[in-house]
Motif scaffolding. Structure first.
Motif, PDB file in Angstrom:
ATOM      1  N   SER A 119       0.844  -1.194   0.000  1.00  2.46           N
ATOM      2  CA  SER A 119       0.000   0.000   0.000  1.00  2.46           C
ATOM      3  C   SER A 119       0.879   1.243   0.000  1.00  2.46           C
ATOM      4  O   SER A 119       1.961   1.269   0.577  1.00  2.46           O
ATOM      5  CB  SER A 119      -0.922   0.016   1.225  1.00  2.46           C
ATOM      6  N   GLY A 120       0.428   2.259  -0.681  1.00  3.95           N
ATOM      7  CA  GLY A 120       1.124   3.541  -0.691  1.00  3.95           C
ATOM      8  C   GLY A 120       2.268   3.643  -1.678  1.00  3.95           C
ATOM      9  O   GLY A 120       2.930   4.686  -1.740  1.00  3.95           O
ATOM     10  N   ARG A 121       2.537   2.598  -2.451  1.00  7.69           N
ATOM     11  CA  ARG A 121       3.601   2.647  -3.456  1.00  7.69           C
ATOM     12  C   ARG A 121       3.364   1.560  -4.491  1.00  7.69           C
ATOM     13  O   ARG A 121       2.521   0.684  -4.313  1.00  7.69           O
ATOM     14  CB  ARG A 121       4.977   2.450  -2.808  1.00  7.69           C
ATOM     15  N   ARG A 122       4.132   1.651  -5.584  1.00  5.93           N
ATOM     16  CA  ARG A 122       4.037   0.606  -6.601  1.00  5.93           C
ATOM     17  C   ARG A 122       4.731  -0.664  -6.109  1.00  5.93           C
ATOM     18  O   ARG A 122       5.777  -0.588  -5.448  1.00  5.93           O
ATOM     19  CB  ARG A 122       4.709   1.067  -7.903  1.00  5.93           C
ATOM     20  N   PRO A 123       4.184  -1.833  -6.428  1.00  3.80           N
ATOM     21  CA  PRO A 123       4.903  -3.081  -6.113  1.00  3.80           C
ATOM     22  C   PRO A 123       6.235  -3.122  -6.847  1.00  3.80           C
ATOM     23  O   PRO A 123       6.383  -2.570  -7.944  1.00  3.80           O
ATOM     24  CB  PRO A 123       3.950  -4.177  -6.613  1.00  3.80           C
ATOM     25  N   VAL A 124       7.212  -3.782  -6.229  1.00  4.36           N
ATOM     26  CA  VAL A 124       8.548  -3.918  -6.816  1.00  4.36           C
ATOM     27  C   VAL A 124       8.848  -5.405  -6.984  1.00  4.36           C
ATOM     28  O   VAL A 124       8.770  -6.176  -6.027  1.00  4.36           O
ATOM     29  CB  VAL A 124       9.632  -3.259  -5.925  1.00  4.36           C
ATOM     30  N   VAL A 125       9.199  -5.792  -8.209  1.00  7.54           N
ATOM     31  CA  VAL A 125       9.519  -7.183  -8.526  1.00  7.54           C
ATOM     32  C   VAL A 125      10.967  -7.255  -8.996  1.00  7.54           C
ATOM     33  O   VAL A 125      11.404  -6.439  -9.809  1.00  7.54           O
ATOM     34  CB  VAL A 125       8.587  -7.730  -9.625  1.00  7.54           C
ATOM     35  N   ASP A 135       7.431  -1.355 -10.432  1.00  5.78           N
ATOM     36  CA  ASP A 135       8.864  -1.108 -10.543  1.00  5.78           C
ATOM     37  C   ASP A 135       9.540  -2.474 -10.624  1.00  5.78           C
ATOM     38  O   ASP A 135       9.138  -3.413  -9.926  1.00  5.78           O
ATOM     39  CB  ASP A 135       9.399  -0.327  -9.341  1.00  5.78           C
ATOM     40  N   VAL A 136      10.543  -2.584 -11.489  1.00  3.11           N
ATOM     41  CA  VAL A 136      11.211  -3.863 -11.697  1.00  3.11           C
ATOM     42  C   VAL A 136      12.709  -3.694 -11.501  1.00  3.11           C
ATOM     43  O   VAL A 136      13.326  -2.819 -12.113  1.00  3.11           O
ATOM     44  CB  VAL A 136      10.927  -4.438 -13.103  1.00  3.11           C
ATOM     45  N   ILE A 137      13.285  -4.522 -10.635  1.00  2.00           N
ATOM     46  CA  ILE A 137      14.735  -4.585 -10.456  1.00  2.00           C
ATOM     47  C   ILE A 137      15.247  -5.744 -11.306  1.00  2.00           C
ATOM     48  O   ILE A 137      14.846  -6.892 -11.104  1.00  2.00           O
ATOM     49  CB  ILE A 137      15.115  -4.812  -8.975  1.00  2.00           C
ATOM     50  N   LEU A 138      16.131  -5.450 -12.245  1.00  2.00           N
ATOM     51  CA  LEU A 138      16.718  -6.467 -13.118  1.00  2.00           C
ATOM     52  C   LEU A 138      18.118  -6.786 -12.639  1.00  2.00           C
ATOM     53  O   LEU A 138      18.917  -5.876 -12.381  1.00  2.00           O
ATOM     54  CB  LEU A 138      16.750  -5.973 -14.561  1.00  2.00           C
ATOM     55  N   VAL A 139      18.431  -8.058 -12.509  1.00  2.00           N
ATOM     56  CA  VAL A 139      19.725  -8.505 -11.998  1.00  2.00           C
ATOM     57  C   VAL A 139      20.351  -9.450 -13.014  1.00  2.00           C
ATOM     58  O   VAL A 139      19.705 -10.395 -13.474  1.00  2.00           O
ATOM     59  CB  VAL A 139      19.575  -9.227 -10.636  1.00  2.00           C
ATOM     60  N   SER A 140      21.606  -9.198 -13.362  1.00  2.00           N
ATOM     61  CA  SER A 140      22.289 -10.071 -14.314  1.00  2.00           C
ATOM     62  C   SER A 140      23.779 -10.073 -13.998  1.00  2.00           C
ATOM     63  O   SER A 140      24.352  -9.028 -13.695  1.00  2.00           O
ATOM     64  CB  SER A 140      22.073  -9.578 -15.751  1.00  2.00           C
ATOM     65  N   GLY A 141      24.391 -11.239 -14.069  1.00  2.00           N
ATOM     66  CA  GLY A 141      25.825 -11.327 -13.805  1.00  2.00           C
ATOM     67  C   GLY A 141      26.319 -12.739 -13.975  1.00  2.00           C
ATOM     68  O   GLY A 141      25.566 -13.649 -14.336  1.00  2.00           O
ATOM     69  N   ALA A 142      27.593 -12.917 -13.702  1.00  2.61           N
ATOM     70  CA  ALA A 142      28.207 -14.240 -13.784  1.00  2.61           C
ATOM     71  C   ALA A 142      27.935 -15.019 -12.499  1.00  2.61           C
ATOM     72  O   ALA A 142      27.964 -14.452 -11.395  1.00  2.61           O
ATOM     73  CB  ALA A 142      29.712 -14.101 -13.997  1.00  2.61           C
ATOM     74  N   GLU A 143      27.669 -16.308 -12.639  1.00  4.68           N
ATOM     75  CA  GLU A 143      27.512 -17.148 -11.460  1.00  4.68           C
ATOM     76  C   GLU A 143      28.800 -17.109 -10.645  1.00  4.68           C
ATOM     77  O   GLU A 143      29.887 -17.315 -11.194  1.00  4.68           O
ATOM     78  CB  GLU A 143      27.202 -18.584 -11.875  1.00  4.68           C
ATOM     79  N   PRO A 144      28.724 -16.820  -9.356  1.00  2.12           N
ATOM     80  CA  PRO A 144      29.951 -16.733  -8.559  1.00  2.12           C
ATOM     81  C   PRO A 144      30.643 -18.084  -8.421  1.00  2.12           C
ATOM     82  O   PRO A 144      30.012 -19.139  -8.481  1.00  2.12           O
ATOM     83  CB  PRO A 144      29.457 -16.228  -7.195  1.00  2.12           C
ATOM     84  N   SER A 145      31.960 -18.025  -8.229  1.00  2.00           N
ATOM     85  CA  SER A 145      32.755 -19.239  -8.034  1.00  2.00           C
ATOM     86  C   SER A 145      32.818 -19.646  -6.574  1.00  2.00           C
ATOM     87  O   SER A 145      32.943 -20.831  -6.260  1.00  2.00           O
ATOM     88  CB  SER A 145      34.182 -19.017  -8.556  1.00  2.00           C
ATOM     89  N   TYR A 146      32.767 -18.647  -5.674  1.00  3.70           N
ATOM     90  CA  TYR A 146      32.958 -18.896  -4.245  1.00  3.70           C
ATOM     91  C   TYR A 146      31.895 -18.165  -3.434  1.00  3.70           C
ATOM     92  O   TYR A 146      31.212 -17.275  -3.913  1.00  3.70           O
ATOM     93  CB  TYR A 146      34.335 -18.399  -3.788  1.00  3.70           C
TER      94      TYR A 146
END
Length: 295
Positions: free
Chosen positions: A23-29, A105-116
């Protein structure tokens, strides 16, 4: 990952599910994908790239801890200017924020799979998510499978949350065994109480090289359904059609491959025959209505 059952009746989308919680803001995915083991044909990270470009998402942080990566496995890259001076780009996970995407609102996440240090990496990522007021998480992946390139490539959503499954018509995860960072983030986010969905596309194992536009298209169409948005996928549809024609030509040059593809086609058609209901028609009609509203 891909082996799931228990599809519930198809309902609305993730946005409708979140409206009553926020409530009171846009949902964020948050929508996330990672290069490597989780990303056959680079379909999942390519889907994130298309969303970032189409929605004009702005940079919103990164995870750059050098202890996460083995640089002999995930190497930095160098780009040179006109004088030959190089600039290094180190492996990292980048975050972007798209504001007011049809009420989300949409948060986009992209990167290399971590090794450690996967646990620390996941904790840091979810801390960033909390700082961005993320209300739900969608994890994207792609894996190699015995599927024919001539048929639509499945991209099915699953969730361990019974309420979310009911709301989205998702499936119950059943896979057990070795997992990647997508599985780790999915499980950790769900246990932290975030509504979490994972979507895996299948890529034909006999044509696994990147790009895989048909698998990317399957993921993006599922995103349209889940978050109730309309995307301009016309160029990607054309790329997928050209990709399929190219694979057809290659398969036609090898009788053994052609016979194998026919075998996969028969198995797929037999498997889907009982599903000849209005489900697929309804999904496609909803996409049409969203696109018409956008136009």
């Amino acid at each position: 990952m891909a082996e799931m059952d228990g599809t519930s009746g198809r309902q609305s989308g993730l946005r409708d599910h979140l409206v009553g919680m926020v409530s009171g803001r846009r949902p964020v995915v948050m929508v996330a994908a990672f290069e490597g083991w989780n990303d056959a044909g680079e379909a999942a990270t390519s889907a994130i790239d298309l969303l970032r470009r189409q929605w004009g998402a702005a940079a919103a942080g990164s995870l750059t801890d050098g202890d996460y990566y083995d640089y002999q496995f995930t190497r930095p890259t160098v780009v040179r200017d006109a004088e030959g001076l190089g600039t290094l780009s180190w492996p990292q996970t980048r975050m972007f924020r798209a504001t007011d995407v049809e009420g989300l609102d949409v948060i986009l996440v992209s990167g290399a799979e971590p090794s450690y240090r996967w646990q620390a990496f996941t904790a840091e990522l979810l801390t960033h998510a909390a700082e961005q007021n993320v209300d739900a998480v969608i994890m994207l992946g792609a894996l190699l499978a015995d599927v024919p390139h001539t048929r639509p490539l499945p991209a099915r959503p699953s969730s361990a949350d019974p309420e979310l499954r009911e709301a989205l018509g998702a499936q119950r995860p059943t896979y057990e065994g070795p997992t990647g960072i997508v599985g780790v983030v999915t499980d950790t986010a769900a246990r932290a109480g975030l509504p979490t969905v994972s979507v895996w596309a299948t890529v034909p194992h006999y044509v696994s090289q990147a790009p895989s536009p048909k698998a990317e298209l399957a993921l993006l169409r599922r995103i349209e359904d889940l978050v109730q948005v309309s995307l301009d996928l016309t160029p990607l549809v054309e790329d997928a059609e050209a990709w399929e024609r190219g694979v057809n030509e290659l398969a036609g040059e090898d009788p053994d491959v052609a016979a194998y593809v026919e075998q996969l086609e028969r198995a797929r058609d037999t498997e889907e025959l009982p599903e000849a209901s209005g489900e697929a028609i309804a999904e496609e009609f909803e996409r049409y209505l969203r696109r018409r509203g956008r136009d």
